[in-house]
Every structure is written in structure tokens, then in C-alpha cells.
Design a protein around this motif. Structure first.
Motif, PDB file in Angstrom:
ATOM      1  N   HIS A  92       0.840  -1.200   0.000  1.00 56.69           N
ATOM      2  CA  HIS A  92       0.000   0.000   0.000  1.00 56.69           C
ATOM      3  C   HIS A  92       0.880   1.257   0.000  1.00 56.69           C
ATOM      4  CE1 HIS A  92      -2.957   2.959   1.361  1.00 56.69           C
ATOM      5  NE2 HIS A  92      -3.883   2.094   0.950  1.00 56.69           N
ATOM      6  N   PRO A  93       0.513   2.271  -0.801  1.00 58.26           N
ATOM      7  CA  PRO A  93       1.321   3.497  -0.853  1.00 58.26           C
ATOM      8  C   PRO A  93       1.634   4.088   0.528  1.00 58.26           C
ATOM      9  CG  PRO A  93      -0.377   3.574  -2.545  1.00 58.26           C
ATOM     10  CD  PRO A  93      -0.631   2.336  -1.737  1.00 58.26           C
ATOM     11  N   ALA A  94       0.657   4.056   1.438  1.00 56.42           N
ATOM     12  CA  ALA A  94       0.895   4.623   2.782  1.00 56.42           C
ATOM     13  C   ALA A  94       1.976   3.834   3.524  1.00 56.42           C
ATOM     14  CB  ALA A  94      -0.403   4.628   3.590  1.00 56.42           C
ATOM     15  N   SER A  95       2.024   2.520   3.286  1.00 55.20           N
ATOM     16  CA  SER A  95       3.047   1.694   3.938  1.00 55.20           C
ATOM     17  C   SER A  95       4.422   1.966   3.340  1.00 55.20           C
ATOM     18  CB  SER A  95       2.718   0.208   3.790  1.00 55.20           C
ATOM     19  OG  SER A  95       1.438  -0.063   4.292  1.00 55.20           O
ATOM     20  N   VAL A  96       4.458   2.199   2.026  1.00 56.69           N
ATOM     21  CA  VAL A  96       5.729   2.543   1.381  1.00 56.69           C
ATOM     22  C   VAL A  96       6.232   3.865   1.954  1.00 56.69           C
ATOM     23  CG1 VAL A  96       6.868   3.194  -0.790  1.00 56.69           C
ATOM     24  CG2 VAL A  96       5.252   1.271  -0.748  1.00 56.69           C
ATOM     25  N   THR A  97       5.348   4.859   2.061  1.00 52.82           N
ATOM     26  CA  THR A  97       5.745   6.169   2.587  1.00 52.82           C
ATOM     27  C   THR A  97       6.319   6.022   3.988  1.00 52.82           C
ATOM     28  OG1 THR A  97       4.063   7.271   1.257  1.00 52.82           O
ATOM     29  CG2 THR A  97       4.905   8.481   3.166  1.00 52.82           C
ATOM     30  N   SER A  98       5.617   5.275   4.823  1.00 53.08           N
ATOM     31  CA  SER A  98       6.065   5.102   6.198  1.00 53.08           C
ATOM     32  C   SER A  98       7.429   4.403   6.262  1.00 53.08           C
ATOM     33  CB  SER A  98       4.972   4.332   6.946  1.00 53.08           C
ATOM     34  OG  SER A  98       5.498   3.553   7.962  1.00 53.08           O
ATOM     35  N   ALA A  99       7.598   3.343   5.449  1.00 53.85           N
ATOM     36  CA  ALA A  99       8.871   2.603   5.444  1.00 53.85           C
ATOM     37  C   ALA A  99      10.003   3.473   4.888  1.00 53.85           C
ATOM     38  CB  ALA A  99       8.732   1.323   4.622  1.00 53.85           C
ATOM     39  N   VAL A 100       9.721   4.218   3.836  1.00 54.43           N
ATOM     40  CA  VAL A 100      10.760   5.064   3.224  1.00 54.43           C
ATOM     41  C   VAL A 100      11.153   6.193   4.178  1.00 54.43           C
ATOM     42  CG1 VAL A 100      11.167   6.754   1.378  1.00 54.43           C
ATOM     43  CG2 VAL A 100      10.291   4.473   0.819  1.00 54.43           C
ATOM     44  N   LYS A 101      10.182   6.758   4.886  1.00 51.59           N
ATOM     45  CA  LYS A 101      10.514   7.806   5.868  1.00 51.59           C
ATOM     46  C   LYS A 101      11.451   7.257   6.946  1.00 51.59           C
ATOM     47  CE  LYS A 101       6.639  11.047   5.517  1.00 51.59           C
ATOM     48  NZ  LYS A 101       5.367  11.508   6.120  1.00 51.59           N
ATOM     49  N   ARG A 102      11.186   6.057   7.364  1.00 47.52           N
ATOM     50  CA  ARG A 102      12.059   5.463   8.383  1.00 47.52           C
ATOM     51  C   ARG A 102      13.465   5.213   7.822  1.00 47.52           C
ATOM     52  NH1 ARG A 102      11.064   0.687  12.750  1.00 47.52           N
ATOM     53  NH2 ARG A 102      13.269   0.376  13.202  1.00 47.52           N
ATOM     54  N   LEU A 103      13.532   4.697   6.588  1.00 42.90           N
ATOM     55  CA  LEU A 103      14.840   4.468   5.954  1.00 42.90           C
ATOM     56  C   LEU A 103      15.578   5.797   5.778  1.00 42.90           C
ATOM     57  CD1 LEU A 103      13.705   1.800   3.319  1.00 42.90           C
ATOM     58  CD2 LEU A 103      15.342   1.408   5.183  1.00 42.90           C
ATOM     59  N   GLU A 104      14.810   6.852   5.542  1.00 41.88           N
ATOM     60  CA  GLU A 104      15.418   8.179   5.382  1.00 41.88           C
ATOM     61  C   GLU A 104      16.007   8.653   6.709  1.00 41.88           C
ATOM     62  OE1 GLU A 104      12.711  11.379   4.174  1.00 41.88           O
ATOM     63  OE2 GLU A 104      14.215  11.971   2.690  1.00 41.88           O
ATOM     64  N   ARG A 105      15.239   8.472   7.799  1.00 39.07           N
ATOM     65  CA  ARG A 105      15.744   8.867   9.123  1.00 39.07           C
ATOM     66  C   ARG A 105      17.020   8.119   9.472  1.00 39.07           C
ATOM     67  NH1 ARG A 105      10.329   8.470  10.699  1.00 39.07           N
ATOM     68  NH2 ARG A 105      10.663   6.489  11.758  1.00 39.07           N
ATOM     69  N   GLU A 106      17.113   6.877   8.972  1.00 36.81           N
ATOM     70  CA  GLU A 106      18.286   6.048   9.278  1.00 36.81           C
ATOM     71  C   GLU A 106      19.446   6.295   8.317  1.00 36.81           C
ATOM     72  OE1 GLU A 106      16.387   2.234   9.408  1.00 36.81           O
ATOM     73  OE2 GLU A 106      15.535   2.629  11.396  1.00 36.81           O
ATOM     74  N   GLY A 107      19.246   7.222   7.390  1.00 37.19           N
ATOM     75  CA  GLY A 107      20.342   7.610   6.490  1.00 37.19           C
ATOM     76  C   GLY A 107      20.615   6.606   5.383  1.00 37.19           C
ATOM     77  N   LEU A 108      19.634   5.739   5.074  1.00 35.94           N
ATOM     78  CA  LEU A 108      19.860   4.709   4.042  1.00 35.94           C
ATOM     79  C   LEU A 108      19.268   5.115   2.691  1.00 35.94           C
ATOM     80  CD1 LEU A 108      18.974   1.597   6.277  1.00 35.94           C
ATOM     81  CD2 LEU A 108      21.235   2.588   5.839  1.00 35.94           C
ATOM     82  N   ILE A 109      18.307   5.999   2.726  1.00 40.65           N
ATOM     83  CA  ILE A 109      17.565   6.410   1.529  1.00 40.65           C
ATOM     84  C   ILE A 109      17.342   7.927   1.612  1.00 40.65           C
ATOM     85  CG2 ILE A 109      15.106   6.473   0.844  1.00 40.65           C
ATOM     86  CD1 ILE A 109      15.084   3.539   0.584  1.00 40.65           C
ATOM     87  N   ARG A 110      17.226   8.568   0.471  1.00 37.75           N
ATOM     88  CA  ARG A 110      16.857   9.979   0.444  1.00 37.75           C
ATOM     89  C   ARG A 110      15.620  10.132  -0.432  1.00 37.75           C
ATOM     90  NH1 ARG A 110      20.767  14.323  -2.448  1.00 37.75           N
ATOM     91  NH2 ARG A 110      20.462  12.703  -4.016  1.00 37.75           N
ATOM     92  N   ARG A 111      14.705  11.028  -0.056  1.00 37.93           N
ATOM     93  CA  ARG A 111      13.566  11.349  -0.930  1.00 37.93           C
ATOM     94  C   ARG A 111      13.811  12.699  -1.576  1.00 37.93           C
ATOM     95  NH1 ARG A 111       8.312  11.406   2.398  1.00 37.93           N
ATOM     96  NH2 ARG A 111       9.756  12.354   3.895  1.00 37.93           N
ATOM     97  N   GLN A 112      13.455  12.818  -2.848  1.00 42.39           N
ATOM     98  CA  GLN A 112      13.616  14.099  -3.530  1.00 42.39           C
ATOM     99  C   GLN A 112      12.588  14.181  -4.655  1.00 42.39           C
ATOM    100  OE1 GLN A 112      17.451  12.020  -5.535  1.00 42.39           O
ATOM    101  NE2 GLN A 112      17.398  14.251  -5.750  1.00 42.39           N
TER     102      GLN A 112
END
Lengths: 173, 173
Positions: A92-112
Motif C-alpha cells: 500500500h502506498p501509505a506503507s511505502v511512505t512510512s517505510a521510506v521515511k524510516r529508511l530516510e531517518r536512518e540515512g539509508l535512503i533519500r527522498r527528492q
């Protein structure tokens, strides 16, 4: 002691087979096989997911967060639009957003925003994400190599399950 | 437009088969079948659980809360110790407690100490729970009767999956 306390401990019985006997005893014969199938699938999913999550825990990743990172790692540029991640992983898109935000906080992924279309948000694998991804993949692959089924059984299993996916609208090969 | 935006839409491809091709392309041939099996099981579990939850939603029940009520409905007295519910349904005790508390708030179940051993908490089906349980069972059974698999395929599926349960310590028949 209540009656129930004197019954044979569940630990020596198959709880799914027991449920199936109850279903048949109540006259729900037509539903009993499906009940056993759904319950077995649910239990096996719980078992295999727990094994994958255990393999990933040293890397601070869940199965879903690993799948997102792995998908990005397969692309040439290391990035994908959020919507595409949701489509490919059937999450689900909302689950992707939540997971990606967490990966971003952990410095593994960036959103742009996508330079070509700023309504599109891209998730990009960062170097630290790339560094974690390879040993995490190796750990998960050890689980995948030891499912307890031989390859021929796995092909039979996929062939049996794919019609259920197809009924739900998944394209299957 | 980014490169990824030009790839064929996932909606016309099998995302699990695609992941498997990626696995093989990266040389993880030994893990590829297990990856496909685990991903297929996860996806099918998601599909069947969603169908069961949809059937139960008119009754305000989740699959887990239904299973607890159904289990109680099978007993002579309509009650079981909380620990036994956890064993039989292979659900974590904390999840049973949370589900039973919710069923209690909804007036479907009552919790009470066992008169014979007040360290044991019994969950008892209330008349309103009994009243909801029968039509809820009928609704769930409609899903179980239409899995998309014929009985022979269901037996094959269970036979293939039971070794995974056995490896995890489940007793299987």
C-alpha cells in the motif's frame, strides 16, 4: 480444574487438523478444506516472515524495508518513484511512505522530487544504504536457500498458489 | 522523464517472476526459488486474509477476533483459559490479550478468573457473542468455499506446506 484444562495439550496435536475436525463435526464439510488451506498459509507466512525478519535484524531492517532497498538496488540509478515501489512490491502506498521515511531517518535512503516532474517523489538509495544492502541480501538469501522445500516442491507450490493471485488480479507467469 | 518511468507498467507483468529474474541475473540462483516461494506465500496470505477480513467487517470482527470467538464456540462451556487460546491459535499471548480486551469492550466476551485457580483468566463467550458468531462463521465459510482451488489442490498445498510448519516445531498430521 475446568474441563478444558484436562484436554490433551495442544503441543502434541496439530491445531489446524483439530480445527478441521471441528469444522467437519459442525457440518461445514464444504468449507473445511479451504479453512485448513487459509490457516496453513497464514501460519507458514508467519513462520517464514519471522525467519526473514530474524536474518535482517542485525541490519536494523524489516522485510518490507529490505524489499524497498533491494528494489532500488536493482535499478541503474538507485532510485524509483514512490508509486512505482508500491506497484512493484504490491505494498500500500501509505506503507511505502512510512517505510521510506524510516529508511530516510536512518540515512539509508533519500527522498527528492523528480527533476522532470516535481509531483513525483523519488526514493534514492544512499551510499550507506548500498553498503548495508549487500550483506543484508546475503543474510536473507540464506533463509531463502533453506525453506525446507526442494526446488521441484517450490515450483509445485507456486503453481498451486498462482491461481489465487490471478483471481485477485495479479498478473502471473 | 526518468528511465524508470519508461519501463513497462508493472500492472502487465508478474512482479514476483520479475524479482526472480533479477535474483538469477545477480547470480543468486540457489536463493531464487525460495525467494519466489516466500514472496508468493506472503502475497497469497495478504489476498486471502483481505477476503476473510472483508467478509467479517459487517460483524465488526477481524480474522483473529473471529478465530478466538469460534474457538470458544466449539467448547462445551463457551470458555477457555487465555493461555490455551494462545496455544491453539498459535497467536502471541499479548495479541490474544489485546483481542480479547477489545471483544470484551464490545460485549461479545467476558474475562473472569477461573474459580478453580485464580491465576488463570478464562475468556467466556457472552450471549451477544454467540449471536454474532453463527452468521460470521457462515460469511467466513463462503470465503473458504471459494479459494479458487479444488479440494485435491488444497490437499497438495497443505502437504507441501506442512514440512515448513514441522521445521518450526508445529505438530502436523
Amino acid at each position: 480444574m475446568s474441563k478444558e484444562m484436562t484436554t490433551t495439550s495442544n503441543s502434541t496435536r496439530d491445531p489446524i487438523a483439530e480445527a478441521r475436525r471441528q469444522w467437519v463435526a459442525h457440518g461445514w464439510d464444504d468449507a473445511a478444506p479451504g479453512m485448513a488451506a487459509v490457516t496453513t498459509i497464514t501460519r507458514v507466512q508467519q513462520i517464514v516472515t519471522a525467519r526473514v525478519e530474524e536474518a535482517l535484524s542485525p541490519f536494523g531492517l524489516s522485510f518490507a524495508r529490505f524489499e524497498i532497498m533491494r528494489l532500488l538496488g536493482f535499478t541503474r540509478t538507485g532510485r524509483l518513484p514512490m508509486g512505482k515501489i508500491s506497484d512493484r512490491l504490491q505494498i500500500h502506498p501509505a506503507s511505502v511512505t512510512s517505510a521510506v521515511k524510516r529508511l530516510e531517518r536512518e540515512g539509508l535512503i533519500r527522498r527528492q522530487p523528480d527533476a522532470a516532474d516535481n509531483r513525483v517523489v523519488l526514493a534514492s538509495l544512499l551510499p550507506e544504504g548500498q553498503r548495508v544492502l549487500e550483506p543484508a541480501t546475503a543474510a536473507v538469501n540464506e533463509v531463502f536457500e533453506s525453506t525446507g522445500l526442494v526446488d521441484e516442491e517450490i515450483e509445485q507450490l507456486i503453481e498451486l498458489l498462482n491461481p489465487i493471485r490471478a483471481l485477485a488480479g495479479d498478473h502471473t507467469e
